[in-house]
Design an enzyme around this catalytic site. Sequence first.
Site, PDB file in Angstrom:
ATOM      1  N   HIS A 125      -5.205   1.103  -7.059  1.00 11.32           N
ATOM      2  CA  HIS A 125      -5.148   2.316  -6.224  1.00 11.32           C
ATOM      3  C   HIS A 125      -6.061   3.415  -6.765  1.00 11.32           C
ATOM      4  O   HIS A 125      -5.877   4.590  -6.474  1.00 11.32           O
ATOM      5  CB  HIS A 125      -3.700   2.819  -6.115  1.00 11.32           C
ATOM      6  N   GLY A 200       7.322  -2.808 -14.796  1.00 12.66           N
ATOM      7  CA  GLY A 200       7.628  -1.516 -14.194  1.00 12.66           C
ATOM      8  C   GLY A 200       7.193  -1.344 -12.754  1.00 12.66           C
ATOM      9  O   GLY A 200       6.806  -0.259 -12.349  1.00 12.66           O
ATOM     10  N   SER A 202       8.359  -2.619  -8.600  1.00 12.21           N
ATOM     11  CA  SER A 202       9.183  -3.413  -7.704  1.00 12.21           C
ATOM     12  C   SER A 202       8.298  -4.144  -6.708  1.00 12.21           C
ATOM     13  O   SER A 202       8.780  -4.933  -5.909  1.00 12.21           O
ATOM     14  CB  SER A 202      10.178  -2.511  -6.981  1.00 12.21           C
ATOM     15  N   ASN A 227      11.607  -4.722 -16.121  1.00  8.77           N
ATOM     16  CA  ASN A 227      11.878  -3.592 -15.234  1.00  8.77           C
ATOM     17  C   ASN A 227      13.266  -3.032 -15.540  1.00  8.77           C
ATOM     18  O   ASN A 227      14.129  -3.743 -16.034  1.00  8.77           O
ATOM     19  CB  ASN A 227      11.806  -4.078 -13.779  1.00  8.77           C
TER      20      ASN A 227
END
Length: 263
Positions: A125, A200, A202, A227
């Site tokens: 991103h 870390g 989902s 996680n």
Amino acid sequence: MEKLIERAVRDLCGSAYAIALTGAGISTESGIADFRGPSGIWTRDPEAERRAYRSYEKFLRNPKEWWEERLTSPSLLGNLEKAVPNPGHYALTELERLGILKCVITQNVDGLHQKAGITNLFEYHGSVLKLRCVSCGLRFAQDAFDLEKLRREDQLPPRCPKCGGIIKTDGVAFGEPIPGDVASQSLEEAGKCDLMLICGTSAVVYPFANLPRFARERGKTIIIEINADPTPLTEEGISDYLIQGKTGEILPKIVEGVKKAVK
Ligand SMILES: [Zn+2]
């Protein structure tokens, strides 16, 4: 948990091509707010989320105004440039130096993996430490342009020295396509790996979320999650096992184990 850490050490040492996927969970331990958690940026300020959704459209329509606004209003994420990596980031760098980890693909835009020294890094991103030409995709360090000077001289938006295209911040906005180079390289890595360490995240934001699913479809890949809580990947059986807890505590323990094993 100790048993699972030992299992992860064995799996990593037995792997030929291990890669890591990381998300917000690894950065919250560096004091960076997430977006959708209970005290997340969007949760606290829904209007900011609506503005963020309109931002890319605005950039396309009027990049000059977009840049002016950006340079005169405070950043939503606070002062990300001052954030420092935590033991979780350094543990992954250590695994790369040991030759075990071949790359990190991250959803995070905070640049903390870069600061922690990962060499083979795909910032899915984008990164707040970089700028990017929207025409040719070339990336620049944030300080490659004197943005304040350009603003004073009414020269915004910055232009790409290579192709003349318009420069944007590298961070991928809502509605903006994932830059083609990282999208295809990440997919290639996910298709090549025999172990995927998911730290870390989902993995519910697409198309990033396709990466573990793509690796799973290929069959023999071992997928390990680290996680705080179970995720859709745990529930759908995409991952082989979950080591539940903080990445900043678990990853350094895994590195310790790997170092003992390779001695
Ligand atoms: Zn360009």
